[in-house]
Design a protein around this motif. Sequence first.
Motif, PDB file in Angstrom:
ATOM      1  N   TYR A  90       3.223   7.562   3.671  1.00 19.54           N
ATOM      2  CA  TYR A  90       3.492   6.341   2.906  1.00 19.54           C
ATOM      3  C   TYR A  90       4.996   6.173   2.676  1.00 19.54           C
ATOM      4  CZ  TYR A  90      -1.522   6.252   1.877  1.00 19.54           C
ATOM      5  OH  TYR A  90      -2.899   6.205   1.987  1.00 19.54           O
ATOM      6  N   THR A  91       5.635   7.246   2.259  1.00 17.16           N
ATOM      7  CA  THR A  91       7.085   7.197   2.059  1.00 17.16           C
ATOM      8  C   THR A  91       7.792   6.969   3.383  1.00 17.16           C
ATOM      9  OG1 THR A  91       6.788   8.767   0.249  1.00 17.16           O
ATOM     10  CG2 THR A  91       9.035   8.408   1.018  1.00 17.16           C
TER      11      THR A  91
ATOM     12  N   VAL B 145       0.839  -1.201   0.000  1.00 11.86           N
ATOM     13  CA  VAL B 145       0.000   0.000   0.000  1.00 11.86           C
ATOM     14  C   VAL B 145       0.879   1.258   0.000  1.00 11.86           C
ATOM     15  CG1 VAL B 145      -1.657   1.340   1.368  1.00 11.86           C
ATOM     16  CG2 VAL B 145      -1.947  -1.139   1.122  1.00 11.86           C
ATOM     17  N   SER B 146       1.963   1.216   0.770  1.00  9.82           N
ATOM     18  CA  SER B 146       2.845   2.384   0.860  1.00  9.82           C
ATOM     19  C   SER B 146       3.564   2.643  -0.458  1.00  9.82           C
ATOM     20  CB  SER B 146       3.864   2.183   1.988  1.00  9.82           C
ATOM     21  OG  SER B 146       3.221   2.110   3.244  1.00  9.82           O
TER      22      SER B 146
ATOM     23  N   GLU C 162       3.200  10.823  -3.280  1.00  7.28           N
ATOM     24  CA  GLU C 162       3.967  11.717  -2.408  1.00  7.28           C
ATOM     25  C   GLU C 162       5.310  12.123  -3.008  1.00  7.28           C
ATOM     26  OE1 GLU C 162       2.321   9.953   1.874  1.00  7.28           O
ATOM     27  OE2 GLU C 162       4.316   9.418   1.146  1.00  7.28           O
TER      28      GLU C 162
ATOM     29  N   ARG D 105       2.343   2.146  -3.341  1.00  4.42           N
ATOM     30  CA  ARG D 105       1.357   2.806  -4.200  1.00  4.42           C
ATOM     31  C   ARG D 105       1.115   4.245  -3.737  1.00  4.42           C
ATOM     32  NH1 ARG D 105      -1.967   0.723  -7.918  1.00  4.42           N
ATOM     33  NH2 ARG D 105      -3.837   1.882  -8.499  1.00  4.42           N
ATOM     34  N   GLY D 106       1.008   4.433  -2.419  1.00  2.03           N
ATOM     35  CA  GLY D 106       0.788   5.772  -1.893  1.00  2.03           C
ATOM     36  C   GLY D 106       1.975   6.684  -2.109  1.00  2.03           C
ATOM     37  N   ALA D 107       3.179   6.111  -2.019  1.00  2.00           N
ATOM     38  CA  ALA D 107       4.383   6.921  -2.200  1.00  2.00           C
ATOM     39  C   ALA D 107       4.492   7.480  -3.609  1.00  2.00           C
ATOM     40  CB  ALA D 107       5.622   6.091  -1.874  1.00  2.00           C
TER      41      ALA D 107
END
Length: 364
Positions: free
Chosen positions: A81-82, A26-27, A34, A29-31
């Motif tokens: 996320y990053t 998930v991170s 960001e 993808r979220g990163a």
Amino acid sequence: MHVPDGFINAPTSAVTGVVAAGAIAVSLRGARRELDERTAPLAGLVAAFIFAVQMLNFPVAAGTSGHLLGGALAAILVGPYTGVLCVSVVLLMQGILFADGGLTALGVNITDMAIVTTVVAYALFRGLVKVLPRTRRSVTVASFVAALVSVPAAALAFTLLYWIGGTTDVSIGKVATAMIGVHVLIGIGEAAITALTVGAVIAVRPDLVYGARGLQQRLKLRVNGELVDAPGTPDASGTPGTEPSPAAAPAPVAARSHRKVWITGLAASLVLAGFVSFYASANPDGLEKVASDKGIDKKAEEHANADSPLADYGVEDITNARLSGGLAGVIGVGVTVVAGSTVFWAVRRRRSDDASPSNTETTV
């Protein structure tokens, strides 16, 4: 708070491994949302800085020390996320190269030290920033409080995991009291380091602090030798003539180089890991102390990489302790910044590929 092998049973370790893998997915993808021209070059550096500062154990009570966890710092500087990815990279390097934190417990450590600290800290930080006055000091204060709370939150999460899958029969109430008590003290050190670092970056490059984005400072004019607000200049909310907000309005991204900040941050990380770490407290950290006092460590296992040439943050066959530890720290910073930068470059490139015209559908 690095959990070694043998503290948590295999089923619980496996479940936390799945949780950690899912959170990292998930991170990643979220990163991609960001990481932009500001955060992408610095995310690997943030991971290396966290690695370096984690070598600096500081005394918190009689016979006990603590060290930075880093989730709050990473989340505020480069995004939540990053931030999860930054701390996960650090934990992976520590487990593989330095035999710090068990390999079978890697899921436990990522869940506890990367996910819990980042989520709790960033949620609290965002809430405080919304209610506090829009000043640079408010961002620093919010960073302090968020970091402070994130550490006992991680201690509570470990206690819950131990209650579910601990390998020894101990009073969970006593474990919780001891863990939370000592980690509140460690949290004060975490908060100070986080606030000082965030405040220092805001002072020179506020546009690089993810948690301070969307904030502007009114234009100043020098009149008769004094700086005054330019008339009619709006604040971050668009309202003229109100209190200035925390961060200076950034120049166009392309016009501002990250090189000076990157070099300064890397140099600081190398000095901390290569020199200052020699003066770190040799006392056991909070988890080690509680584990010894409460009997949690009765079934602790030797690390699978205990024979690593960098195990225990020293270089094999170098007898001088100062040189051995310093060189290990420098190697750790170098490996972490390369590994982290590679991961974040790949994520950033994936974002660029997804945004390219060839991947954009046109509807009629």
